[in-house]
Design a protein around this motif. Sequence first.
Motif, PDB file in Angstrom:
ATOM      1  N   ALA A 144       0.811  -1.218   0.000  1.00 42.30           N
ATOM      2  CA  ALA A 144       0.000   0.000   0.000  1.00 42.30           C
ATOM      3  C   ALA A 144       0.843   1.266   0.000  1.00 42.30           C
ATOM      4  N   LYS A 145       2.153   1.125   0.149  1.00 45.85           N
ATOM      5  CA  LYS A 145       3.019   2.302   0.257  1.00 45.85           C
ATOM      6  C   LYS A 145       3.714   2.653  -1.050  1.00 45.85           C
ATOM      7  N   ILE A 146       3.283   2.050  -2.132  1.00 40.35           N
ATOM      8  CA  ILE A 146       3.881   2.365  -3.422  1.00 40.35           C
ATOM      9  C   ILE A 146       3.631   3.835  -3.769  1.00 40.35           C
ATOM     10  N   LYS A 147       4.628   4.457  -4.366  1.00 37.06           N
ATOM     11  CA  LYS A 147       4.521   5.876  -4.726  1.00 37.06           C
ATOM     12  C   LYS A 147       5.049   6.097  -6.132  1.00 37.06           C
ATOM     13  N   ALA A 148       4.483   7.086  -6.782  1.00 37.23           N
ATOM     14  CA  ALA A 148       4.994   7.507  -8.087  1.00 37.23           C
ATOM     15  C   ALA A 148       6.244   8.344  -7.886  1.00 37.23           C
ATOM     16  N   THR A 149       7.201   8.197  -8.788  1.00 38.53           N
ATOM     17  CA  THR A 149       8.421   8.999  -8.695  1.00 38.53           C
ATOM     18  C   THR A 149       8.235  10.386  -9.286  1.00 38.53           C
ATOM     19  N   GLY A 150       7.239  10.547 -10.149  1.00 40.57           N
ATOM     20  CA  GLY A 150       7.026  11.814 -10.846  1.00 40.57           C
ATOM     21  C   GLY A 150       7.593  11.818 -12.243  1.00 40.57           C
ATOM     22  N   ASP A 151       8.303  10.747 -12.618  1.00 38.99           N
ATOM     23  CA  ASP A 151       8.819  10.626 -13.984  1.00 38.99           C
ATOM     24  C   ASP A 151       7.731  10.006 -14.859  1.00 38.99           C
ATOM     25  N   VAL A 152       7.420  10.667 -15.959  1.00 39.51           N
ATOM     26  CA  VAL A 152       6.312  10.214 -16.793  1.00 39.51           C
ATOM     27  C   VAL A 152       6.625  10.498 -18.259  1.00 39.51           C
ATOM     28  N   TRP A 153       6.168   9.598 -19.114  1.00 41.88           N
ATOM     29  CA  TRP A 153       6.369   9.714 -20.551  1.00 41.88           C
ATOM     30  C   TRP A 153       5.028   9.485 -21.251  1.00 41.88           C
ATOM     31  N   GLU A 154       4.957   9.901 -22.497  1.00 43.58           N
ATOM     32  CA  GLU A 154       3.735   9.684 -23.270  1.00 43.58           C
ATOM     33  C   GLU A 154       4.054   9.031 -24.607  1.00 43.58           C
ATOM     34  N   LEU A 155       3.088   8.297 -25.101  1.00 41.12           N
ATOM     35  CA  LEU A 155       3.114   7.723 -26.434  1.00 41.12           C
ATOM     36  C   LEU A 155       1.751   7.965 -27.074  1.00 41.12           C
ATOM     37  N   GLN A 156       1.739   8.202 -28.380  1.00 47.70           N
ATOM     38  CA  GLN A 156       0.480   8.297 -29.109  1.00 47.70           C
ATOM     39  C   GLN A 156       0.548   7.387 -30.319  1.00 47.70           C
ATOM     40  N   ASP A 157      -0.601   6.866 -30.709  1.00 48.99           N
ATOM     41  CA  ASP A 157      -0.615   6.052 -31.916  1.00 48.99           C
ATOM     42  C   ASP A 157      -0.522   6.963 -33.138  1.00 48.99           C
ATOM     43  N   VAL A 158      -0.458   6.367 -34.316  1.00 49.73           N
ATOM     44  CA  VAL A 158      -0.239   7.140 -35.534  1.00 49.73           C
ATOM     45  C   VAL A 158      -1.370   8.122 -35.791  1.00 49.73           C
ATOM     46  N   TYR A 159      -2.569   7.823 -35.298  1.00 44.69           N
ATOM     47  CA  TYR A 159      -3.715   8.699 -35.517  1.00 44.69           C
ATOM     48  C   TYR A 159      -3.815   9.816 -34.477  1.00 44.69           C
ATOM     49  N   GLY A 160      -3.195   9.623 -33.323  1.00 44.09           N
ATOM     50  CA  GLY A 160      -3.277  10.617 -32.265  1.00 44.09           C
ATOM     51  C   GLY A 160      -4.513  10.495 -31.410  1.00 44.09           C
ATOM     52  N   THR A 161      -5.207   9.364 -31.487  1.00 46.12           N
ATOM     53  CA  THR A 161      -6.422   9.179 -30.681  1.00 46.12           C
ATOM     54  C   THR A 161      -6.274   8.064 -29.653  1.00 46.12           C
ATOM     55  N   ARG A 162      -5.080   7.548 -29.487  1.00 48.44           N
ATOM     56  CA  ARG A 162      -4.768   6.603 -28.421  1.00 48.44           C
ATOM     57  C   ARG A 162      -3.577   7.165 -27.663  1.00 48.44           C
ATOM     58  N   LEU A 163      -3.707   7.244 -26.365  1.00 50.32           N
ATOM     59  CA  LEU A 163      -2.681   7.837 -25.528  1.00 50.32           C
ATOM     60  C   LEU A 163      -2.127   6.796 -24.569  1.00 50.32           C
ATOM     61  N   GLY A 164      -0.810   6.710 -24.526  1.00 49.27           N
ATOM     62  CA  GLY A 164      -0.148   5.866 -23.542  1.00 49.27           C
ATOM     63  C   GLY A 164       0.608   6.744 -22.572  1.00 49.27           C
ATOM     64  N   VAL A 165       0.310   6.621 -21.301  1.00 47.82           N
ATOM     65  CA  VAL A 165       1.016   7.376 -20.268  1.00 47.82           C
ATOM     66  C   VAL A 165       1.802   6.380 -19.437  1.00 47.82           C
ATOM     67  N   LEU A 166       3.118   6.536 -19.418  1.00 49.32           N
ATOM     68  CA  LEU A 166       4.025   5.594 -18.764  1.00 49.32           C
ATOM     69  C   LEU A 166       4.661   6.289 -17.566  1.00 49.32           C
TER      70      LEU A 166
END
Length: 380
Positions: A144-166
């Motif tokens: 339960a103590k997992i935390k985000a580091t604040g490092d984040v990246w994005e990916l989009q598909d070729v159309y720009g209507t699918r978003l990946g947030v890593l």
Amino acid sequence: MPVSRGRKPKKNKTTKRTEKPQVVEPAALPDWMPEAIENVLSEAGGLLKAQNPRDLEEMTASLLGAELHRALQGDNDGLDFDLFFEAVVLAAANAEPRQELWLLLQGMSAIAPPGFESFVRASVSRLRKALRPEVLPEWPRLAAKIKATGDVWELQDVYGTRLGVLATFSYPGDAATTVYVFEVDISWIPRLVGGGVYDSLDQAAEAWRNHFGGTAAPEPVTDPDRLEGLVSRSLDILGDESRVILDNWYRAERRYLALDTALKNRGLRLPPGSSYYTGIDPTVMTVPFKAWHLETFGNEPDDLVVEELAAEWMEGIVPATWFAVSPDRLGHIRALIGDWSDDPVRPAAQALLPTWARWLGERAGLPSTLVEAMVAGATK
């Protein structure tokens, strides 16, 4: 401004989100829940195989997701998934004390919906006292103590209507990080369509590309506004949710909130949620479309038809993606226009849609093969 003829989002079967856990009376539970709760408790023994907090979270999310998916596949009412979460916690806490139930509650504490965290922790504590605390491992408490580091990246598909947030996450005292992927469909109303935990950024990106295509590399996010449309999960149950979505039904929201907290600590904020149904100005799209149409075909299309098509196209989607076109988005707009019952504008709007798709595809610089395929699809 024209009045949209469009269809609003499909209503769900759920009740309004509970602000905090309530006292659950077994007789008040929907018909599907008692069996689902019993399934979770009887299968919790599998959690004894977990070796670390990540294993425990993964197994718990899957255990609950299986019952959510089973409930969705049946003809069930009362699909209140927060109530189900609460009822499972109470059942585990009130059952004959067993180590696997303590592990279940530890795993649920890692994915608890907002407002439920202290409720789950109290149940964990009561069950721990009823067992032999000295023989219980310590590592499950880290889940339960997992935390985000604040490092984040994005990916989009070729159309720009699918978003990946890593986004990267870590457990206390563990130098290693994992990457959680939010898979978001922004072709219409933004919806979570998947999620998962990976060992590295490269592994996470490869999994996303295998799912949505393309060869793009993840781009570091320095401006959170780039993530407009990122949703923890939709609170509306539309009825077509996959098993992957339901395995992440609770966890994705918890991970989203952890990411939001980490970004706030860096002086950044995720974009607030929005309905995207107000303040729409169709001229943002009608003016450039008519200019392109005049240059391409030597004439301008009917103003009313273009305005109505643009208004319907823009409603409900992330403004930053208004000029993005994809087969999924075209499928949505075709269905919406089809709902313009007995509307004299409908045939003309349907006839104009392939030209609209061509304009947007060319404007986005999509390969001609993709453009032609979308035009052909819009013509059907």
